[in-house]
Design a protein around this motif. Structure first.
Motif, PDB file in Angstrom:
ATOM      1  N   ILE A  96       0.833  -1.204   0.000  1.00  0.00           N
ATOM      2  CA  ILE A  96       0.000   0.000   0.000  1.00  0.00           C
ATOM      3  C   ILE A  96       0.869   1.256   0.000  1.00  0.00           C
ATOM      4  O   ILE A  96       0.544   2.249  -0.664  1.00  0.00           O
ATOM      5  CB  ILE A  96      -0.946  -0.019   1.215  1.00  0.00           C
ATOM      6  N   LEU A  97       1.969   1.225   0.742  1.00  0.00           N
ATOM      7  CA  LEU A  97       2.892   2.366   0.726  1.00  0.00           C
ATOM      8  C   LEU A  97       3.452   2.598  -0.674  1.00  0.00           C
ATOM      9  O   LEU A  97       3.645   3.744  -1.096  1.00  0.00           O
ATOM     10  CB  LEU A  97       4.022   2.128   1.726  1.00  0.00           C
ATOM     11  N   ASN A  98       3.701   1.518  -1.391  1.00  0.00           N
ATOM     12  CA  ASN A  98       4.167   1.652  -2.775  1.00  0.00           C
ATOM     13  C   ASN A  98       3.087   2.277  -3.657  1.00  0.00           C
ATOM     14  O   ASN A  98       3.387   3.092  -4.537  1.00  0.00           O
ATOM     15  CB  ASN A  98       4.565   0.279  -3.308  1.00  0.00           C
ATOM     16  N   MET A  99       1.835   1.899  -3.418  1.00  0.00           N
ATOM     17  CA  MET A  99       0.734   2.500  -4.174  1.00  0.00           C
ATOM     18  C   MET A  99       0.598   3.983  -3.854  1.00  0.00           C
ATOM     19  O   MET A  99       0.309   4.793  -4.745  1.00  0.00           O
ATOM     20  CB  MET A  99      -0.568   1.777  -3.867  1.00  0.00           C
ATOM     21  N   PHE A 126      -6.956   9.246   0.491  1.00  0.00           N
ATOM     22  CA  PHE A 126      -7.669   8.981   1.739  1.00  0.00           C
ATOM     23  C   PHE A 126      -8.108   7.521   1.817  1.00  0.00           C
ATOM     24  O   PHE A 126      -8.007   6.885   2.877  1.00  0.00           O
ATOM     25  CB  PHE A 126      -8.885   9.908   1.833  1.00  0.00           C
ATOM     26  N   LYS A 127      -8.573   6.972   0.702  1.00  0.00           N
ATOM     27  CA  LYS A 127      -8.970   5.561   0.676  1.00  0.00           C
ATOM     28  C   LYS A 127      -7.779   4.647   0.959  1.00  0.00           C
ATOM     29  O   LYS A 127      -7.887   3.679   1.724  1.00  0.00           O
ATOM     30  CB  LYS A 127      -9.586   5.221  -0.690  1.00  0.00           C
ATOM     31  N   LEU A 128      -6.657   4.946   0.344  1.00  0.00           N
ATOM     32  CA  LEU A 128      -5.463   4.135   0.587  1.00  0.00           C
ATOM     33  C   LEU A 128      -5.006   4.242   2.043  1.00  0.00           C
ATOM     34  O   LEU A 128      -4.550   3.249   2.629  1.00  0.00           O
ATOM     35  CB  LEU A 128      -4.332   4.574  -0.346  1.00  0.00           C
ATOM     36  N   MET A 129      -5.143   5.424   2.630  1.00  0.00           N
ATOM     37  CA  MET A 129      -4.753   5.594   4.031  1.00  0.00           C
ATOM     38  C   MET A 129      -5.636   4.762   4.954  1.00  0.00           C
ATOM     39  O   MET A 129      -5.165   4.190   5.944  1.00  0.00           O
ATOM     40  CB  MET A 129      -4.830   7.071   4.415  1.00  0.00           C
ATOM     41  N   LEU A 130      -6.922   4.669   4.642  1.00  0.00           N
ATOM     42  CA  LEU A 130      -7.821   3.836   5.446  1.00  0.00           C
ATOM     43  C   LEU A 130      -7.432   2.360   5.353  1.00  0.00           C
ATOM     44  O   LEU A 130      -7.445   1.639   6.355  1.00  0.00           O
ATOM     45  CB  LEU A 130      -9.266   4.029   4.993  1.00  0.00           C
ATOM     46  N   ILE A 131      -7.087   1.907   4.155  1.00  0.00           N
ATOM     47  CA  ILE A 131      -6.639   0.523   3.998  1.00  0.00           C
ATOM     48  C   ILE A 131      -5.352   0.310   4.768  1.00  0.00           C
ATOM     49  O   ILE A 131      -5.152  -0.740   5.403  1.00  0.00           O
ATOM     50  CB  ILE A 131      -6.441   0.195   2.503  1.00  0.00           C
ATOM     51  N   LEU A 132      -4.458   1.298   4.736  1.00  0.00           N
ATOM     52  CA  LEU A 132      -3.197   1.201   5.466  1.00  0.00           C
ATOM     53  C   LEU A 132      -3.445   1.084   6.969  1.00  0.00           C
ATOM     54  O   LEU A 132      -2.843   0.233   7.650  1.00  0.00           O
ATOM     55  CB  LEU A 132      -2.342   2.431   5.166  1.00  0.00           C
ATOM     56  N   TYR A 191     -11.173  -9.138   6.815  1.00  0.00           N
ATOM     57  CA  TYR A 191     -12.481  -9.190   6.157  1.00  0.00           C
ATOM     58  C   TYR A 191     -12.917  -7.784   5.724  1.00  0.00           C
ATOM     59  O   TYR A 191     -13.397  -7.591   4.594  1.00  0.00           O
ATOM     60  CB  TYR A 191     -13.533  -9.768   7.098  1.00  0.00           C
ATOM     61  N   PHE A 192     -12.738  -6.808   6.629  1.00  0.00           N
ATOM     62  CA  PHE A 192     -13.192  -5.455   6.332  1.00  0.00           C
ATOM     63  C   PHE A 192     -12.350  -4.785   5.249  1.00  0.00           C
ATOM     64  O   PHE A 192     -12.775  -3.772   4.679  1.00  0.00           O
ATOM     65  CB  PHE A 192     -13.165  -4.602   7.598  1.00  0.00           C
ATOM     66  N   SER A 193     -11.177  -5.330   4.986  1.00  0.00           N
ATOM     67  CA  SER A 193     -10.347  -4.738   3.934  1.00  0.00           C
ATOM     68  C   SER A 193     -10.936  -4.963   2.544  1.00  0.00           C
ATOM     69  O   SER A 193     -10.616  -4.213   1.618  1.00  0.00           O
ATOM     70  CB  SER A 193      -8.935  -5.328   3.990  1.00  0.00           C
ATOM     71  N   VAL A 194     -11.800  -5.956   2.405  1.00  0.00           N
ATOM     72  CA  VAL A 194     -12.386  -6.235   1.082  1.00  0.00           C
ATOM     73  C   VAL A 194     -13.233  -5.063   0.593  1.00  0.00           C
ATOM     74  O   VAL A 194     -13.021  -4.562  -0.535  1.00  0.00           O
ATOM     75  CB  VAL A 194     -13.196  -7.547   1.121  1.00  0.00           C
ATOM     76  N   PRO A 195     -14.212  -4.559   1.388  1.00  0.00           N
ATOM     77  CA  PRO A 195     -14.946  -3.371   0.915  1.00  0.00           C
ATOM     78  C   PRO A 195     -14.041  -2.153   0.724  1.00  0.00           C
ATOM     79  O   PRO A 195     -14.261  -1.360  -0.199  1.00  0.00           O
ATOM     80  CB  PRO A 195     -15.978  -3.132   2.027  1.00  0.00           C
ATOM     81  N   LEU A 196     -13.029  -1.997   1.589  1.00  0.00           N
ATOM     82  CA  LEU A 196     -12.154  -0.837   1.454  1.00  0.00           C
ATOM     83  C   LEU A 196     -11.352  -0.893   0.154  1.00  0.00           C
ATOM     84  O   LEU A 196     -11.168   0.127  -0.515  1.00  0.00           O
ATOM     85  CB  LEU A 196     -11.202  -0.768   2.656  1.00  0.00           C
ATOM     86  N   VAL A 197     -10.873  -2.074  -0.199  1.00  0.00           N
ATOM     87  CA  VAL A 197     -10.114  -2.206  -1.450  1.00  0.00           C
ATOM     88  C   VAL A 197     -11.023  -1.956  -2.649  1.00  0.00           C
ATOM     89  O   VAL A 197     -10.642  -1.249  -3.595  1.00  0.00           O
ATOM     90  CB  VAL A 197      -9.465  -3.596  -1.527  1.00  0.00           C
TER      91      VAL A 197
END
Length: 228
Positions: A96-99, A126-132, A191-197
Protein backbone atom coordinates in the motif's frame (compact mmCIF):
# COMPACT_ATOMS: atom_id res chain seq x y z
CA UNK A 1 -30.82 27.31 -1.90
CA UNK A 2 -28.93 28.26 -5.04
CA UNK A 3 -25.65 27.97 -3.15
CA UNK A 4 -26.57 24.51 -1.85
CA UNK A 5 -27.69 23.34 -5.29
CA UNK A 6 -24.49 24.61 -6.85
CA UNK A 7 -22.43 22.85 -4.19
CA UNK A 8 -24.26 19.55 -4.76
CA UNK A 9 -23.91 19.80 -8.52
CA UNK A 10 -20.20 20.54 -8.21
CA UNK A 11 -19.37 17.93 -5.56
CA UNK A 12 -21.99 15.23 -6.12
CA UNK A 13 -19.35 12.57 -6.77
CA UNK A 14 -17.62 13.35 -3.48
CA UNK A 15 -20.99 13.30 -1.65
CA UNK A 16 -21.88 9.90 -3.10
CA UNK A 17 -18.47 8.51 -2.20
CA UNK A 18 -18.59 9.62 1.43
CA UNK A 19 -22.27 8.76 1.89
CA UNK A 20 -21.73 5.18 0.77
CA UNK A 21 -18.66 4.95 3.01
CA UNK A 22 -20.60 6.12 6.08
CA UNK A 23 -23.50 3.77 5.29
CA UNK A 24 -21.14 0.79 4.96
CA UNK A 25 -19.37 1.66 8.21
CA UNK A 26 -22.71 1.87 10.03
CA UNK A 27 -23.85 -1.44 8.56
CA UNK A 28 -20.71 -3.35 9.52
CA UNK A 29 -20.40 -1.57 12.87
CA UNK A 30 -24.02 -2.32 13.74
CA UNK A 31 -23.59 -5.96 12.81
CA UNK A 32 -20.45 -6.25 14.94
CA UNK A 33 -22.14 -4.67 17.97
CA UNK A 34 -25.09 -7.00 17.57
CA UNK A 35 -22.75 -10.00 17.34
CA UNK A 36 -20.86 -9.01 20.51
CA UNK A 37 -24.11 -8.51 22.42
CA UNK A 38 -25.47 -11.86 21.29
CA UNK A 39 -22.19 -13.61 22.16
CA UNK A 40 -22.46 -12.29 25.72
CA UNK A 41 -26.15 -13.03 26.16
CA UNK A 42 -26.32 -16.40 24.37
CA UNK A 43 -22.74 -17.66 23.82
CA UNK A 44 -23.89 -21.05 22.50
CA UNK A 45 -25.58 -19.33 19.54
CA UNK A 46 -22.38 -17.81 18.12
CA UNK A 47 -19.09 -19.34 17.04
CA UNK A 48 -17.01 -16.91 19.11
CA UNK A 49 -19.06 -17.54 22.25
CA UNK A 50 -18.94 -21.31 21.84
CA UNK A 51 -15.19 -21.23 21.22
CA UNK A 52 -14.64 -19.15 24.37
CA UNK A 53 -16.50 -21.73 26.43
CA UNK A 54 -14.56 -24.54 24.77
CA UNK A 55 -11.21 -22.87 25.45
CA UNK A 56 -12.12 -22.42 29.12
CA UNK A 57 -13.03 -26.11 29.43
CA UNK A 58 -9.85 -27.09 27.56
CA UNK A 59 -7.64 -25.12 29.95
CA UNK A 60 -9.30 -26.70 32.96
CA UNK A 61 -8.73 -30.18 31.53
CA UNK A 62 -5.11 -29.53 30.60
CA UNK A 63 -4.22 -28.14 34.02
CA UNK A 64 -6.17 -30.84 35.86
CA UNK A 65 -4.71 -33.77 33.93
CA UNK A 66 -1.23 -32.28 33.30
CA UNK A 67 -1.45 -32.61 29.52
CA UNK A 68 1.64 -30.47 28.90
CA UNK A 69 2.56 -31.82 25.46
CA UNK A 70 -0.94 -31.36 24.04
CA UNK A 71 -1.09 -27.80 25.38
CA UNK A 72 2.28 -26.83 23.91
CA UNK A 73 1.44 -28.28 20.49
CA UNK A 74 -1.94 -26.55 20.36
CA UNK A 75 -0.53 -23.19 21.43
CA UNK A 76 2.35 -23.57 18.97
CA UNK A 77 -0.12 -24.00 16.10
CA UNK A 78 -2.03 -20.90 17.19
CA UNK A 79 1.20 -18.90 17.50
CA UNK A 80 2.35 -19.95 14.03
CA UNK A 81 -0.99 -18.97 12.50
CA UNK A 82 -0.93 -15.54 14.16
CA UNK A 83 2.70 -15.01 13.12
CA UNK A 84 1.89 -15.84 9.50
CA UNK A 85 -1.02 -13.40 9.44
CA UNK A 86 1.07 -10.64 11.06
CA UNK A 87 3.82 -11.17 8.46
CA UNK A 88 1.24 -11.03 5.67
CA UNK A 89 -0.08 -7.74 7.06
CA UNK A 90 3.44 -6.25 6.91
CA UNK A 91 3.77 -7.27 3.25
CA UNK A 92 0.39 -5.70 2.45
CA UNK A 93 1.37 -2.51 4.28
CA UNK A 94 4.51 -2.23 2.14
CA UNK A 95 2.40 -2.78 -0.99
CA UNK A 96 0.00 0.00 0.00
CA UNK A 97 2.89 2.37 0.73
CA UNK A 98 4.17 1.65 -2.77
CA UNK A 99 0.73 2.50 -4.17
CA UNK A 100 0.75 5.78 -2.24
CA UNK A 101 4.10 6.64 -3.78
CA UNK A 102 2.66 6.05 -7.27
CA UNK A 103 -0.86 7.38 -6.64
CA UNK A 104 -0.70 9.75 -9.61
CA UNK A 105 -0.04 6.83 -11.98
CA UNK A 106 -2.36 4.16 -10.53
CA UNK A 107 -5.38 6.33 -9.68
CA UNK A 108 -6.52 7.21 -13.23
CA UNK A 109 -6.48 3.54 -14.26
CA UNK A 110 -8.89 2.60 -11.47
CA UNK A 111 -11.30 5.44 -12.27
CA UNK A 112 -12.43 3.55 -15.40
CA UNK A 113 -14.78 1.47 -13.20
CA UNK A 114 -15.81 4.45 -11.07
CA UNK A 115 -18.64 6.29 -12.85
CA UNK A 116 -20.28 7.65 -9.67
CA UNK A 117 -17.45 8.25 -7.19
CA UNK A 118 -15.00 11.10 -6.86
CA UNK A 119 -11.93 11.19 -9.07
CA UNK A 120 -10.07 13.65 -6.86
CA UNK A 121 -6.50 12.57 -5.98
CA UNK A 122 -7.11 13.57 -2.38
CA UNK A 123 -10.05 11.20 -1.84
CA UNK A 124 -8.14 8.36 -3.53
CA UNK A 125 -5.19 8.87 -1.15
CA UNK A 126 -7.67 8.98 1.74
CA UNK A 127 -8.97 5.56 0.68
CA UNK A 128 -5.46 4.14 0.59
CA UNK A 129 -4.75 5.59 4.03
CA UNK A 130 -7.82 3.84 5.45
CA UNK A 131 -6.64 0.52 4.00
CA UNK A 132 -3.20 1.20 5.47
CA UNK A 133 -4.68 1.83 8.93
CA UNK A 134 -6.78 -1.32 8.57
CA UNK A 135 -3.72 -3.49 8.01
CA UNK A 136 -1.77 -1.74 10.77
CA UNK A 137 -4.57 -2.73 13.14
CA UNK A 138 -4.31 -6.28 11.77
CA UNK A 139 -0.55 -6.36 12.38
CA UNK A 140 -0.79 -5.16 15.98
CA UNK A 141 -3.74 -7.45 16.71
CA UNK A 142 -1.92 -10.55 15.50
CA UNK A 143 1.24 -9.44 17.32
CA UNK A 144 -0.71 -9.14 20.57
CA UNK A 145 -2.21 -12.56 19.90
CA UNK A 146 1.30 -14.05 19.61
CA UNK A 147 2.25 -12.32 22.86
CA UNK A 148 -0.82 -13.75 24.59
CA UNK A 149 -0.25 -17.29 23.33
CA UNK A 150 3.36 -17.15 24.56
CA UNK A 151 2.21 -16.11 28.02
CA UNK A 152 -0.40 -18.86 28.14
CA UNK A 153 2.27 -21.40 27.18
CA UNK A 154 4.01 -20.72 30.49
CA UNK A 155 0.92 -20.23 32.63
CA UNK A 156 -0.86 -23.40 31.55
CA UNK A 157 2.08 -25.59 32.61
CA UNK A 158 2.23 -24.25 36.17
CA UNK A 159 1.22 -27.02 38.62
CA UNK A 160 -1.79 -26.12 40.72
CA UNK A 161 -0.30 -27.49 43.94
CA UNK A 162 3.05 -25.67 44.08
CA UNK A 163 2.16 -22.82 46.41
CA UNK A 164 0.29 -19.54 46.35
CA UNK A 165 1.29 -18.35 42.86
CA UNK A 166 -2.18 -17.15 41.86
CA UNK A 167 -2.21 -19.10 38.57
CA UNK A 168 -5.64 -20.71 38.30
CA UNK A 169 -7.45 -22.30 35.34
CA UNK A 170 -9.89 -19.38 35.32
CA UNK A 171 -7.10 -16.80 34.96
CA UNK A 172 -5.26 -18.85 32.35
CA UNK A 173 -8.48 -19.24 30.36
CA UNK A 174 -8.97 -15.46 30.60
CA UNK A 175 -5.51 -14.89 29.08
CA UNK A 176 -6.17 -17.45 26.35
CA UNK A 177 -9.54 -15.96 25.44
CA UNK A 178 -8.00 -12.50 25.35
CA UNK A 179 -5.27 -13.69 22.95
CA UNK A 180 -7.92 -15.36 20.80
CA UNK A 181 -9.94 -12.13 20.83
CA UNK A 182 -6.93 -10.26 19.42
CA UNK A 183 -6.62 -12.93 16.74
CA UNK A 184 -10.32 -12.48 15.95
CA UNK A 185 -9.87 -8.71 15.63
CA UNK A 186 -7.03 -9.28 13.20
CA UNK A 187 -9.19 -11.56 11.07
CA UNK A 188 -12.01 -8.98 11.10
CA UNK A 189 -9.67 -6.34 9.74
CA UNK A 190 -8.78 -8.70 6.90
CA UNK A 191 -12.48 -9.19 6.16
CA UNK A 192 -13.19 -5.45 6.33
CA UNK A 193 -10.35 -4.74 3.93
CA UNK A 194 -12.39 -6.23 1.08
CA UNK A 195 -14.95 -3.37 0.92
CA UNK A 196 -12.15 -0.84 1.45
CA UNK A 197 -10.11 -2.21 -1.45
CA UNK A 198 -13.13 -2.30 -3.74
CA UNK A 199 -13.89 1.29 -2.72
CA UNK A 200 -10.85 2.22 -4.82
CA UNK A 201 -12.93 1.21 -7.86
CA UNK A 202 -15.97 3.21 -6.74
CA UNK A 203 -18.68 3.43 -4.06
CA UNK A 204 -21.00 1.03 -5.88
CA UNK A 205 -18.42 -1.75 -5.62
CA UNK A 206 -17.92 -0.99 -1.94
CA UNK A 207 -21.64 -1.25 -1.24
CA UNK A 208 -21.89 -4.55 -3.11
CA UNK A 209 -18.87 -5.91 -1.23
CA UNK A 210 -20.31 -4.80 2.12
CA UNK A 211 -23.62 -6.55 1.52
CA UNK A 212 -21.86 -9.70 0.35
CA UNK A 213 -19.47 -9.63 3.31
CA UNK A 214 -22.36 -9.15 5.71
CA UNK A 215 -24.11 -12.24 4.37
CA UNK A 216 -20.95 -14.34 4.61
CA UNK A 217 -20.14 -13.17 8.15
CA UNK A 218 -23.69 -13.82 9.30
CA UNK A 219 -23.31 -17.40 8.07
CA UNK A 220 -19.86 -17.88 9.63
CA UNK A 221 -20.53 -16.23 12.99
CA UNK A 222 -23.74 -18.01 13.99
CA UNK A 223 -24.37 -21.63 14.85
CA UNK A 224 -27.46 -23.49 13.63
CA UNK A 225 -30.01 -23.97 16.37
CA UNK A 226 -30.59 -27.55 17.41
CA UNK A 227 -33.56 -28.92 19.23
CA UNK A 228 -32.81 -30.61 22.55
Amino acid sequence: MNTISAFIQTNWRYIVDMTVFVVCVLILGGYQMRLVRRSRQSPTRTVSGMNALARTAWVERVMREDRDVMAVQTLRNSTMAATLMASTAVILILGILNMLANADKIGPALHVLNPTGSHEPGIWIFKLMLILVDFFVAFFSFSLAVRGYNHVGFLINVPKDTGNHGVTPVKVALHLNRASAYYGIGMRTYYFSVPLVLWLFGPVWMLIATVGLLMILNHLDHLPQQED
